[in-house]
Design an enzyme around this catalytic site. Structure first.
Site, PDB file in Angstrom:
ATOM      1  N   GLY A 113       0.749  -1.482   0.029  1.00  0.00           N
ATOM      2  CA  GLY A 113       0.288   0.047  -0.197  1.00  0.00           C
ATOM      3  C   GLY A 113       0.902   0.934   0.140  1.00  0.00           C
ATOM      4  O   GLY A 113       0.465   2.752   0.554  1.00  0.00           O
ATOM      5  N   THR A 114       2.267   1.215   0.107  1.00  0.00           N
ATOM      6  CA  THR A 114       3.195   2.685  -0.809  1.00  0.00           C
ATOM      7  C   THR A 114       2.103   3.529  -1.711  1.00  0.00           C
ATOM      8  O   THR A 114       2.147   4.415  -1.449  1.00  0.00           O
ATOM      9  CB  THR A 114       4.342   2.366  -1.242  1.00  0.00           C
ATOM     10  OG1 THR A 114       4.443   1.969  -2.640  1.00  0.00           O
ATOM     11  CG2 THR A 114       4.374   1.485  -0.380  1.00  0.00           C
ATOM     12  N   ASN A 115       1.390   2.860  -2.321  1.00  0.00           N
ATOM     13  CA  ASN A 115       0.612   3.963  -3.567  1.00  0.00           C
ATOM     14  C   ASN A 115      -0.291   4.383  -2.897  1.00  0.00           C
ATOM     15  O   ASN A 115      -0.901   6.176  -3.238  1.00  0.00           O
ATOM     16  CB  ASN A 115       0.566   3.752  -4.475  1.00  0.00           C
ATOM     17  CG  ASN A 115       1.396   3.844  -6.036  1.00  0.00           C
ATOM     18  OD1 ASN A 115       1.328   4.300  -6.212  1.00  0.00           O
ATOM     19  ND2 ASN A 115       1.971   2.289  -6.191  1.00  0.00           N
TER      20      ASN A 115
ATOM     21  N   MET B 147      -4.031  -6.845  -7.159  1.00  0.00           N
ATOM     22  CA  MET B 147      -3.490  -7.692  -8.113  1.00  0.00           C
ATOM     23  C   MET B 147      -4.806  -8.980  -8.211  1.00  0.00           C
ATOM     24  O   MET B 147      -4.570 -10.237  -9.247  1.00  0.00           O
ATOM     25  CB  MET B 147      -2.779  -8.388  -6.477  1.00  0.00           C
ATOM     26  CG  MET B 147      -1.482  -7.376  -6.858  1.00  0.00           C
ATOM     27  SD  MET B 147      -0.342  -6.655  -8.438  1.00  0.00           S
ATOM     28  CE  MET B 147       0.505  -6.071  -7.177  1.00  0.00           C
TER      29      MET B 147
ATOM     30  N   ILE C 104      -7.277  -9.188 -12.064  1.00  0.00           N
ATOM     31  CA  ILE C 104      -7.940  -9.148 -12.432  1.00  0.00           C
ATOM     32  C   ILE C 104      -9.823  -8.644 -12.377  1.00  0.00           C
ATOM     33  O   ILE C 104      -9.971  -9.963 -12.107  1.00  0.00           O
ATOM     34  CB  ILE C 104      -7.394  -9.979 -14.184  1.00  0.00           C
ATOM     35  CG1 ILE C 104      -6.234  -9.675 -13.585  1.00  0.00           C
ATOM     36  CG2 ILE C 104      -7.741  -9.449 -15.080  1.00  0.00           C
ATOM     37  CD1 ILE C 104      -5.378  -8.576 -15.020  1.00  0.00           C
ATOM     38  N   LEU C 105      -9.795  -7.491 -12.449  1.00  0.00           N
ATOM     39  CA  LEU C 105     -11.476  -7.475 -12.935  1.00  0.00           C
ATOM     40  C   LEU C 105     -12.165  -7.839 -13.497  1.00  0.00           C
ATOM     41  O   LEU C 105     -12.007  -7.660 -14.643  1.00  0.00           O
ATOM     42  CB  LEU C 105     -12.165  -5.983 -12.189  1.00  0.00           C
ATOM     43  CG  LEU C 105     -11.504  -5.519 -10.876  1.00  0.00           C
ATOM     44  CD1 LEU C 105     -11.479  -4.489 -10.500  1.00  0.00           C
ATOM     45  CD2 LEU C 105     -12.279  -6.458  -9.481  1.00  0.00           C
TER      46      LEU C 105
ATOM     47  N   ASN D 177      -5.935   3.116 -12.914  1.00  0.00           N
ATOM     48  CA  ASN D 177      -4.754   1.951 -12.183  1.00  0.00           C
ATOM     49  C   ASN D 177      -3.547   2.442 -12.732  1.00  0.00           C
ATOM     50  O   ASN D 177      -2.998   3.410 -13.382  1.00  0.00           O
ATOM     51  CB  ASN D 177      -4.788   0.343 -13.422  1.00  0.00           C
ATOM     52  CG  ASN D 177      -3.913  -0.445 -12.680  1.00  0.00           C
ATOM     53  OD1 ASN D 177      -3.697  -0.966 -11.572  1.00  0.00           O
ATOM     54  ND2 ASN D 177      -3.485  -1.358 -13.778  1.00  0.00           N
TER      55      ASN D 177
ATOM     56  N   HIS E 225       0.973   1.206 -13.267  1.00  0.00           N
ATOM     57  CA  HIS E 225       1.394   0.375 -13.955  1.00  0.00           C
ATOM     58  C   HIS E 225       3.111   0.139 -13.570  1.00  0.00           C
ATOM     59  O   HIS E 225       3.378   1.744 -13.804  1.00  0.00           O
ATOM     60  CB  HIS E 225       0.868   0.198 -15.266  1.00  0.00           C
ATOM     61  CG  HIS E 225       1.504  -1.181 -14.894  1.00  0.00           C
ATOM     62  ND1 HIS E 225       0.908  -2.714 -15.048  1.00  0.00           N
ATOM     63  CD2 HIS E 225       2.506  -1.158 -16.363  1.00  0.00           C
ATOM     64  CE1 HIS E 225       2.063  -3.474 -15.724  1.00  0.00           C
ATOM     65  NE2 HIS E 225       2.916  -2.582 -16.812  1.00  0.00           N
TER      66      HIS E 225
HETATM   67  C1  GAR Z   1       3.124  -0.988  -7.393  1.00  0.00           C
HETATM   68  O1  GAR Z   1       4.664  -0.647  -7.892  1.00  0.00           O
HETATM   69  C2  GAR Z   1       2.057  -1.275  -8.418  1.00  0.00           C
HETATM   70  O2  GAR Z   1       2.222  -0.067  -9.297  1.00  0.00           O
HETATM   71  C3  GAR Z   1       2.334  -2.252  -9.041  1.00  0.00           C
HETATM   72  O3  GAR Z   1       2.406  -3.011  -7.598  1.00  0.00           O
HETATM   73  C4  GAR Z   1       2.927  -2.750  -7.342  1.00  0.00           C
HETATM   74  C5  GAR Z   1       1.962  -2.378  -5.778  1.00  0.00           C
HETATM   75  O4  GAR Z   1       2.631  -1.760  -4.411  1.00  0.00           O
HETATM   76  N1  GAR Z   1       1.530  -2.541  -9.340  1.00  0.00           N
HETATM   77  C6  GAR Z   1       1.214  -3.361 -10.830  1.00  0.00           C
HETATM   78  O5  GAR Z   1       1.909  -4.162 -11.050  1.00  0.00           O
HETATM   79  C7  GAR Z   1      -0.198  -4.074 -11.386  1.00  0.00           C
HETATM   80  N2  GAR Z   1      -0.022  -4.363 -12.255  1.00  0.00           N
HETATM   81  P1  GAR Z   1       1.483  -0.852  -3.717  1.00  0.00           P
HETATM   82  O6  GAR Z   1       1.188  -1.977  -2.268  1.00  0.00           O
HETATM   83  O7  GAR Z   1       3.215  -0.689  -2.359  1.00  0.00           O
HETATM   84  O8  GAR Z   1       1.152   0.301  -3.722  1.00  0.00           O
END
Ligand code: GAR
Length: 231
Positions: free
Chosen positions: A19-21, A98, A100-101, A115, A117
């Site tokens: 969940g850093t995003n 993670m 796919i919906l 999303n 990416h």
């Molecule tokens: C992030 O790098 C995000 O871009 C990627 O997973 C990581 C999640 O990190 N998403 C994908 O690869 C989706 N195709 P987070 O949980 O720390 O935000």
């Protein structure tokens, strides 16, 4: 009508892991950088996701809809869709989600799901490209620039209209982990909150299936060299 006179849009963030995003969105919200919307709920596909702790620490309501309890994407998506209706979702953000919906969700929320990416789409994307795997493939290929993309979600994995991208230089001694971290810090955590704020201000428009930011000439990716110099 001025944006400040409009009701705040309900932003629902879907997560599966660290969940850093999500944290970048929370920080932006706490700094007043999300204009016209508020994170009203975090939904996790994983009961143990650290993202849930981040939400709770910030007083954001959470829901857990464990992917494991559903036999396929379709039945899982139905459960998520019901939660989105109950939460009066205006914008759905997939932030490290993670799963796919199913297309039922895309149909119910056209151009309302975004999303992030961790690569410059159309490179290193699509089914099977997620998390560290994306960076492993970028390094295996030998690209000198990678980055991040925020895009609308449509029925095809990572193929919806691109809203914003930011490039990040690949270094000779990069490992997938190092590259992942740098792309998060320099690109994902910046362009995701920016895009969410623009969406909530109704500043993203769609024309012929492509996304454009209204009244803005500045949202272009700086070159990796510019990024290097500013450090
Ligand atoms: C992030 O790098 C995000 O871009 C990627 O997973 C990581 C999640 O990190 N998403 C994908 O690869 C989706 N195709 P987070 O949980 O720390 O935000």
């Amino acid at each position: 009508m001025n944006i400040s006179d409009k009701p705040l849009k309900n932003i629902i963030v879907l997560v599966s892991g660290g969940g850093t995003n999500l944290q970048a969105l929370i920080d932006a919200q706490n700094n007043g950088q999300i204009i016209g919307g508020k994170i009203s709920c975090v939904i996790s596909s994983n009961p143990n996701a650290y993202a849930l702790v981040r939400a709770k620490e910030n007083g954001i309501p959470t829901r857990i809809i464990p992917r494991k309890l559903y036999k396929d994407n379709k039945s899982y998506s139905e459960a998520v869709l019901e939660a989105l209706y109950e939460e009066y979702a205006d914008l759905i953000v997939l932030a490290g989600f993670m799963t796919i919906l199913d297309k039922s969700i895309v149909k119910a929320y056209p151009y309302k799901i975004i999303n992030v990416h961790p690569a410059l789409i159309p490179s290193f994307c699509g089914q099977g490209f997620y998390g560290l795997k994306v960076h492993e493939e970028a390094l295996k290929y030998g690209v000198k620039i990678s980055g991040a993309t925020v895009h609308f979600v449509n029925e095809i994995a990572d193929a919806g209209a691109i809203i914003m991208q930011k490039a990040v230089a690949v270094k000779n001694d990069d490992t997938p982990e190092k590259l992942q971290k740098r792309i998060m810090q320099e690109a994902e955590w910046k362009i995701l909150p920016e895009t969410v704020s623009l969406f909530c201000q109704d500043r993203i428009e769609i024309n012929n299936g492509k996304a454009y930011i209204k009244d803005c000439l500045l949202y272009t990716s700086p070159s990796p060299r510019d990024t290097e110099r500013s450090r």
